[in-house]
Enzyme design. Structure first.
Site, mmCIF file in Angstrom:
data_model
loop_
_atom_site.group_PDB
_atom_site.id
_atom_site.type_symbol
_atom_site.label_atom_id
_atom_site.label_comp_id
_atom_site.label_asym_id
_atom_site.label_seq_id
_atom_site.Cartn_x
_atom_site.Cartn_y
_atom_site.Cartn_z
ATOM 1 N N ASP A 18 -6.972 3.303 -1.972
ATOM 2 C CA ASP A 18 -6.276 2.786 -0.452
ATOM 3 C C ASP A 18 -5.147 1.206 -0.837
ATOM 4 O O ASP A 18 -5.735 0.579 -1.408
ATOM 5 C CB ASP A 18 -7.197 2.454 -0.067
ATOM 6 C CG ASP A 18 -6.883 2.425 1.906
ATOM 7 O OD1 ASP A 18 -6.046 2.919 2.363
ATOM 8 O OD2 ASP A 18 -7.908 1.250 2.530
ATOM 9 N N MET A 19 -4.248 1.392 -0.411
ATOM 10 C CA MET A 19 -3.184 0.330 -0.872
ATOM 11 C C MET A 19 -3.601 -0.816 0.441
ATOM 12 O O MET A 19 -4.294 -0.319 1.422
ATOM 13 C CB MET A 19 -1.994 0.469 -0.316
ATOM 14 C CG MET A 19 -1.215 2.229 -1.232
ATOM 15 S SD MET A 19 -1.245 1.762 -2.588
ATOM 16 C CE MET A 19 -0.447 1.042 -2.645
ATOM 17 N N TYR A 23 2.285 -2.244 4.272
ATOM 18 C CA TYR A 23 3.271 -2.256 4.665
ATOM 19 C C TYR A 23 3.168 -3.936 4.243
ATOM 20 O O TYR A 23 5.185 -4.483 4.444
ATOM 21 C CB TYR A 23 3.125 -2.581 7.048
ATOM 22 C CG TYR A 23 3.672 -1.394 7.334
ATOM 23 C CD1 TYR A 23 3.063 0.216 6.379
ATOM 24 C CD2 TYR A 23 3.945 -1.119 8.107
ATOM 25 C CE1 TYR A 23 3.098 1.296 7.019
ATOM 26 C CE2 TYR A 23 4.059 0.012 8.509
ATOM 27 C CZ TYR A 23 3.475 1.113 8.242
ATOM 28 O OH TYR A 23 3.509 2.812 9.127
ATOM 29 N N ARG A 60 -5.014 -13.322 6.695
ATOM 30 C CA ARG A 60 -6.639 -13.602 7.174
ATOM 31 C C ARG A 60 -7.704 -14.569 7.025
ATOM 32 O O ARG A 60 -7.962 -14.988 7.972
ATOM 33 C CB ARG A 60 -6.661 -12.428 6.711
ATOM 34 C CG ARG A 60 -6.173 -11.020 6.774
ATOM 35 C CD ARG A 60 -6.748 -9.535 6.293
ATOM 36 N NE ARG A 60 -5.709 -9.149 6.258
ATOM 37 C CZ ARG A 60 -6.132 -7.374 5.989
ATOM 38 N NH1 ARG A 60 -7.857 -6.894 5.438
ATOM 39 N NH2 ARG A 60 -5.065 -6.726 6.340
ATOM 40 N N ASP A 120 -0.879 5.226 3.267
ATOM 41 C CA ASP A 120 -0.609 5.302 2.406
ATOM 42 C C ASP A 120 -2.552 5.194 1.452
ATOM 43 O O ASP A 120 -3.347 4.087 0.954
ATOM 44 C CB ASP A 120 -0.542 3.190 2.269
ATOM 45 C CG ASP A 120 -1.623 2.807 3.253
ATOM 46 O OD1 ASP A 120 -2.662 3.837 3.943
ATOM 47 O OD2 ASP A 120 -3.054 2.438 3.027
ATOM 48 N N GLU A 121 -2.954 6.567 1.614
ATOM 49 C CA GLU A 121 -4.146 6.945 1.599
ATOM 50 C C GLU A 121 -4.217 7.386 0.542
ATOM 51 O O GLU A 121 -3.503 8.821 0.823
ATOM 52 C CB GLU A 121 -5.135 6.755 2.751
ATOM 53 C CG GLU A 121 -5.349 5.597 2.861
ATOM 54 C CD GLU A 121 -6.413 5.833 4.461
ATOM 55 O OE1 GLU A 121 -7.975 6.254 4.472
ATOM 56 O OE2 GLU A 121 -5.893 5.844 5.197
#
Length: 543
Positions: A18-19, A23, A60, A120-121
């Site tokens: 998983d990236m 984006y 985050r 992206d996975e």
DNA sequence: CATTCGGTCGAT
DNA sequence: ATCGACCGA
């Protein structure tokens, strides 16, 4: 949710990669000064700063959440960099992300079966590669293990001592491990290598989970982010699932998960263990019931499919609130934009992958302001897909008009196009599906496009591609191709047995429909009889 | 009618 | 064929 081959003794080596906030990474690679900065990718800045699509890990830390709008993010984190999703034809253009995803897939597919699960996975089935490594070059024989592997997280190891790092190193190299654990260890080596290759070749970081099935691999890939990997040994499964909130499981984040909580009082995956398979089937049906029963035990037999390319392409846009489209003319304008993008992507798919899509579908969302019955769904419509931008536009508009008639109902209160019509379109999308590889036989291909494209020949195939796919061509034809470099179908025309017809067999609708809308002058349905997909005896070996 | 714009899959 | 559930940046 049907299940293939569910087995407790599953010893496959499955990875989910998983990236990390993909984006954002793509934008940071474009604009290096964004690296290490609190950053978010935003779509459509026109309203309250736009919606946040992806948030960097730095942002985050400031409390920026994906559910925020751009304005809110600025309040929480004034120094945040908001980057806009690229725009083309008046709408978001995700092509840079799709292409970046393809870069990554081409690397991650090197060591085993690879299923592109989203932009992206991927899921990887590394069983064969792990077995080979275990036979030839098992970790227990290695003098040193690479730093990247030692940094793996291995579930169930934390509490077994103080030095977590040493524990991991020991887990990877112990010779008395079960065969299953050794296979997972090999899988972790392979995945660490792949992730390093991704970083070196694309500058992107990703996280991964390594386990005995897709469900657990997916769960694990999200447990330690960013740029880390997590292994789920068989012995750790029951403890992991016992307290895991049910909503964290893939497929249980929505209504089914809510129903489990509300109707059955199930809050963790472990809570599911108390229900018999029969009971779960009573509540949720045979397939879903069995799937739940297996899920509670960490059993998941779904195979990793071999798929590097998407099964469909779509282009859509929403028109929220006051921006809703109120006239057929404005719908046609936007439909044209969407169709142009879709057509472009179909051409790319054809040129790069030699695939053809066979079905065109139009989706819309609408409201009726007057009507009490204003919540009715706008019906989706599909038809055979004819290549060529203008044909796609034409067919998409026809599909929309068919849908609109149905939506507005039988008796159509004379809605003139340029007036407030009582309806509004709040979302439009066109998509292409049933995509299949072109079978060998260039004659068919040329015939196919000749039939569809004679008014708007836009398809170009390189000579190399044509020859690769052209076992039926005679040598002289190959010569022509080779000297030609790029060819339009027009230039191919002389070789093709010309077919008759290909008329304008559009049939006009009954007169009672025709005056409904000034903007709706062209009233015709996509003609199934003239469409290549369903026209028997017209060319095309593969239909 | 204001999270947008994609995708996948199963049910019918 | 069409719809809806679900996933995710």
């Amino acid at each position: 949710m049907p299940v293939a081959r569910p087995e407790l003794s599953d010893s496959r080596v499955i990875a989910h990669v998983d990236m990390d906030c993909f984006y954002v990474q793509v934008e940071q690679r474009k604009q290096q000064s964004l690296r290490g900065q609190p950053t978010a990718v935003v779509q459509y800045n026109s309203w309250q700063g736009g919606g946040l699509i992806a948030v960097s890990y730095e942002a985050r830390k400031f409390g920026v959440k994906r559910s925020m709008r751009g304005d809110e993010a600025k309040q929480v984190c004034p120094e945040i960099h908001l980057v806009q999703v690229p725009v083309a034809r008046g709408k978001a253009d995700l092509n840079t992300y799709r292409n970046a995803g393809s870069e990554v897939v081409s690397i991650l597919s090197r060591r085993g079966r690879c299923e592109r699960a989203s932009i992206d996975e991927v899921y990887l089935d590394l069983t064969i590669a792990a077995e080979a490594m275990l036979a030839d070059n098992p970790p227990e024989c290695l003098e040193t293990i690479s730093e990247d592997v030692v940094q793996s997280h291995v579930l169930g190891l934390e509490e077994v001592g103080s030095d977590a790092r040493e524990n991991v190193r020991h887990w990877f190299t112990r010779s008395d491990a079960s065969r299953r654990d050794k296979l997972l260890a090999c899988g972790a080596f392979i995945v660490a290598e792949l992730r390093l290759q991704v970083l070196e070749e694309t500058e992107f970081t990703c996280s991964a989970g390594i386990a005995h099935n897709k469900m657990l691999a997916k769960l694990a890939s999200g447990m330690n982010k960013p740029a880390q990997q997590t292994v789920v040994p068989f012995s750790s499964i029951s403890k992991l699932l016992r307290t895991l909130p049910i909503k964290k499981m893939k497929q249980l984040g929505g209504k089914l998960g809510t129903s489990l909580q509300i109707d059955l009082g199930v809050n963790t995956v472990g809570d599911l263990l108390q229900f018999s398979e029969e009971k779960l089937q009573e509540y949720y049906g045979v397939n879903t019931g069995s799937w739940l029963w297996n899920t509670a035990r960490g059993i998941n037999g779904e195979e990793v499919k071999e798929r590097l390319l998407p099964n469909s392409h779509g282009s859509g846009k929403t028109f929220p609130g006051p921006r809703a489209l109120k006239t057929v003319a404005s719908v046609e304008k936007w439909l044209n934009e969407l169709c142009e993008e879709l057509s472009e992507r179909l051409q790319s798919d054809l040129e790069q992958n030699k695939r053809i899509a066979h079905t065109l579908t139009l989706h819309a969302h609408a409201y009726k302001s007057n009507d009490a019955d204003s919540f009715r769904k706008f019906p989706s419509k599909s038809c055979p897909l004819r290549y060529g931008t203008s044909k796609i536009k034409e067919d998409a508009l026809s599909l929309f008009q068919a849908g609109l008639r149905e939506y507005l109902g039988q008796y159509n209160v004379k809605i003139s196009g340029n007036q407030k019509s009582g309806w509004g379109i709040t979302g439009l999308s066109v998509s292409a599906s049933k995509i299949a590889a072109i079978p060998s036989g260039t004659r068919s291909i040329m015939n196919y496009f000749h039939n569809q494209e004679e008014t708007f020949p836009q398809v170009k195939l390189s000579s190399e591609q044509l020859i690769q796919d052209a076992p039926l061509l005679s040598p002289s034809e190959e010569d022509s191709l080779e000297s030609g470099g790029h060819l339009t179908l027009q230039s191919l025309e002389p070789w093709i047995a010309c077919r008759e017809e290909n008329e304008e067999t559009k049939y006009s609708m009954p007169l009672d429909r025709q005056e409904e809308d000034k903007d709706t002058c062209k009233e015709k349905l996509p003609d199934k009889e003239t469409s290549i997909c369903s026209s028997p005896g017209t060319s095309s070996y593969w239909f």
